[in-house]
Design a protein around this motif. Sequence first.
Motif, PDB file in Angstrom:
ATOM      1  N   GLN A   3       6.306  14.757  -4.657  1.00 34.13           N
ATOM      2  CA  GLN A   3       7.607  15.366  -4.413  1.00 34.13           C
ATOM      3  C   GLN A   3       7.467  16.692  -3.685  1.00 34.13           C
ATOM      4  OE1 GLN A   3       9.834  15.572  -8.086  1.00 34.13           O
ATOM      5  NE2 GLN A   3       9.728  13.364  -8.443  1.00 34.13           N
ATOM      6  N   ALA A   4       6.500  17.530  -4.122  1.00 34.17           N
ATOM      7  CA  ALA A   4       6.324  18.847  -3.496  1.00 34.17           C
ATOM      8  C   ALA A   4       5.890  18.713  -2.043  1.00 34.17           C
ATOM      9  CB  ALA A   4       5.305  19.655  -4.291  1.00 34.17           C
ATOM     10  N   TYR A  61       0.999  15.143 -19.910  1.00 31.84           N
ATOM     11  CA  TYR A  61       0.720  16.441 -19.299  1.00 31.84           C
ATOM     12  C   TYR A  61       1.859  16.808 -18.357  1.00 31.84           C
ATOM     13  CZ  TYR A  61      -1.410  19.909 -16.212  1.00 31.84           C
ATOM     14  OH  TYR A  61      -1.655  21.038 -15.476  1.00 31.84           O
ATOM     15  N   ALA A  62       2.538  17.916 -18.661  1.00 37.10           N
ATOM     16  CA  ALA A  62       3.559  18.438 -17.757  1.00 37.10           C
ATOM     17  C   ALA A  62       2.851  19.243 -16.688  1.00 37.10           C
ATOM     18  CB  ALA A  62       4.547  19.322 -18.518  1.00 37.10           C
ATOM     19  N   PRO A  63       2.882  18.810 -15.415  1.00 42.36           N
ATOM     20  CA  PRO A  63       2.139  19.520 -14.369  1.00 42.36           C
ATOM     21  C   PRO A  63       2.411  21.016 -14.403  1.00 42.36           C
ATOM     22  CG  PRO A  63       3.091  17.510 -13.493  1.00 42.36           C
ATOM     23  CD  PRO A  63       3.654  17.675 -14.879  1.00 42.36           C
ATOM     24  N   ASP A  64       1.342  21.804 -14.404  1.00 41.33           N
ATOM     25  CA  ASP A  64       1.502  23.250 -14.598  1.00 41.33           C
ATOM     26  C   ASP A  64       2.414  23.873 -13.560  1.00 41.33           C
ATOM     27  OD1 ASP A  64      -0.304  23.221 -12.405  1.00 41.33           O
ATOM     28  OD2 ASP A  64      -2.010  23.544 -13.717  1.00 41.33           O
ATOM     29  N   PHE A  65       2.312  23.431 -12.296  1.00 40.44           N
ATOM     30  CA  PHE A  65       3.102  24.066 -11.256  1.00 40.44           C
ATOM     31  C   PHE A  65       4.584  23.705 -11.343  1.00 40.44           C
ATOM     32  CE2 PHE A  65       1.226  20.237  -9.431  1.00 40.44           C
ATOM     33  CZ  PHE A  65       2.306  19.592  -8.861  1.00 40.44           C
ATOM     34  N   THR A  89       2.060  27.488  -3.718  1.00 36.65           N
ATOM     35  CA  THR A  89       2.773  26.681  -2.721  1.00 36.65           C
ATOM     36  C   THR A  89       3.446  25.497  -3.386  1.00 36.65           C
ATOM     37  OG1 THR A  89       1.259  27.292  -0.933  1.00 36.65           O
ATOM     38  CG2 THR A  89       2.506  25.260  -0.649  1.00 36.65           C
ATOM     39  N   LEU A  90       2.685  24.786  -4.207  1.00 32.97           N
ATOM     40  CA  LEU A  90       3.223  23.610  -4.884  1.00 32.97           C
ATOM     41  C   LEU A  90       4.339  23.986  -5.850  1.00 32.97           C
ATOM     42  CD1 LEU A  90      -0.171  21.827  -5.594  1.00 32.97           C
ATOM     43  CD2 LEU A  90       1.523  21.190  -3.866  1.00 32.97           C
ATOM     44  N   LYS A  91       4.160  25.099  -6.540  1.00 32.58           N
ATOM     45  CA  LYS A  91       5.171  25.542  -7.506  1.00 32.58           C
ATOM     46  C   LYS A  91       6.488  25.846  -6.811  1.00 32.58           C
ATOM     47  CE  LYS A  91       3.557  28.318 -10.570  1.00 32.58           C
ATOM     48  NZ  LYS A  91       3.127  29.477 -11.387  1.00 32.58           N
ATOM     49  N   ALA A  92       6.415  26.581  -5.704  1.00 36.60           N
ATOM     50  CA  ALA A  92       7.636  26.936  -4.978  1.00 36.60           C
ATOM     51  C   ALA A  92       8.300  25.689  -4.391  1.00 36.60           C
ATOM     52  CB  ALA A  92       7.315  27.933  -3.869  1.00 36.60           C
ATOM     53  N   ALA A  93       7.493  24.783  -3.832  1.00 35.94           N
ATOM     54  CA  ALA A  93       8.051  23.572  -3.239  1.00 35.94           C
ATOM     55  C   ALA A  93       8.684  22.690  -4.304  1.00 35.94           C
ATOM     56  CB  ALA A  93       6.968  22.805  -2.497  1.00 35.94           C
ATOM     57  N   PRO A 145       1.898  12.096 -14.175  1.00 37.63           N
ATOM     58  CA  PRO A 145       2.935  13.042 -13.746  1.00 37.63           C
ATOM     59  C   PRO A 145       2.477  14.005 -12.658  1.00 37.63           C
ATOM     60  CG  PRO A 145       2.969  12.814 -16.122  1.00 37.63           C
ATOM     61  CD  PRO A 145       1.767  12.051 -15.641  1.00 37.63           C
ATOM     62  N   THR A 146       1.219  14.428 -12.695  1.00 35.81           N
ATOM     63  CA  THR A 146       0.729  15.347 -11.670  1.00 35.81           C
ATOM     64  C   THR A 146       0.830  14.726 -10.286  1.00 35.81           C
ATOM     65  OG1 THR A 146      -0.778  16.436 -13.208  1.00 35.81           O
ATOM     66  CG2 THR A 146      -1.261  16.673 -10.876  1.00 35.81           C
ATOM     67  N   GLU A 147       0.466  13.454 -10.171  1.00 35.01           N
ATOM     68  CA  GLU A 147       0.545  12.779  -8.866  1.00 35.01           C
ATOM     69  C   GLU A 147       1.989  12.673  -8.399  1.00 35.01           C
ATOM     70  OE1 GLU A 147      -0.683   8.508  -6.832  1.00 35.01           O
ATOM     71  OE2 GLU A 147      -1.809   9.240  -8.579  1.00 35.01           O
ATOM     72  N   ALA A 148       2.894  12.366  -9.332  1.00 33.48           N
ATOM     73  CA  ALA A 148       4.313  12.275  -8.971  1.00 33.48           C
ATOM     74  C   ALA A 148       4.844  13.625  -8.511  1.00 33.48           C
ATOM     75  CB  ALA A 148       5.122  11.772 -10.167  1.00 33.48           C
ATOM     76  N   ALA A 149       4.460  14.695  -9.192  1.00 23.82           N
ATOM     77  CA  ALA A 149       4.920  16.034  -8.824  1.00 23.82           C
ATOM     78  C   ALA A 149       4.362  16.455  -7.471  1.00 23.82           C
ATOM     79  CB  ALA A 149       4.519  17.036  -9.899  1.00 23.82           C
ATOM     80  N   LEU A 150       3.096  16.145  -7.229  1.00 18.45           N
ATOM     81  CA  LEU A 150       2.488  16.476  -5.941  1.00 18.45           C
ATOM     82  C   LEU A 150       3.184  15.737  -4.803  1.00 18.45           C
ATOM     83  CD1 LEU A 150      -1.303  16.450  -6.876  1.00 18.45           C
ATOM     84  CD2 LEU A 150       0.011  18.424  -6.092  1.00 18.45           C
TER      85      LEU A 150
END
Length: 350
Positions: A342-343, A284-288, A77-81, A335-340
């Motif tokens: 945005q998604a 760390y580049a967020p995996d999703f 879900t997170l990856k697609a978003a 970065p993970t928090e920032a990516a989450l």
Amino acid sequence: MTSTIDDGRTTSTIFDRLRSGGFEQALFNHDAQTGLRSLVLIHDTTLGPALGGVRMHPYETETAALEDGLRLAEAMTLKAAAAGLALGGGWSVVIGDPAHDKTEALLRAHGRFVATLGGRFIPVNDVGTTQADLKVIGTEAAPVCADGDPSPMTALGVLEGIRACLRATGGDGSLRGVRVCVQGAGNVGAALARLLAAESAELLVSDIDPRRAAAVARAVGARVVDPATAAITECDVLAPCALGGVVNDRTLPELRCRIIAGGANNVLAAPEHAAALEARGILYAPDFCVNAGGLVFLEERLLGHDDARAEHRVRQVGERVATVIEHARRSGVPPTEAALTQARARLRAR
């Protein structure tokens, strides 16, 4: 329901786990004739039908199979978003050893199970399954993603994500002489190793299958490292491309890399490890975000577009990773928090 699951921190009912994680549906299936035991987990279909892998693995317990599927479904879900796709997130798990338990009849039985969802879940191959297996599943269910291997595009997106990380840490994006440890020499790891070799990176390769690691190493001029210590091998970039949980309480203090970016899902064993990496100065580049290239490719296939357009979109993974890193630094968060953020904003906007 009295069944419980243990996530390592709390014990709760399955319904509690689904509710707390925002899951739409969890389906369990048993086929007496073939012995099939499988699950389909639908996390979120806000943006479109749930696309996810069919993972066949000899899990030690049914609880472990369920928890793995739930984590992977949410990651999709997170990856697609995060990638701006019109797809949702789901996952499918078949409990069994693919080397001994996989049969055409079992795959067809799983296909009939998937078909009961009426297209809400679109399967693609994953650990323990192949595109040929998906074609067998596709004799019973539609749609399935069995046309075109997404692994090279996942690897291409990871390559561009690594470039973005190198630029964010003071480099120019060149991989010449950069030491990269590719953990996992399966479809994605092998494809990434080939791309990195073409960029003149210094390559280390590991895999739990020593023959597979040796074959990839010979093909790209890499050095094989022990899979038991690959995660803590000294390198510039650690590229996890196998199963998740690479960054955990045991490995975190011993990591000797400055960047982590790879094709694996759920690289962090627990959410708090994102801040711990930040505190250690490891980017760390967020995996999703970084491993979304294969999903982008699959959406392009579902839309009927050609490979050239797919490749163009996949190369934009690097730009998305760069944007996440920039946003994280402005906001003072990992970065993970920032990516989450945005998604989830995209999911809320629908």
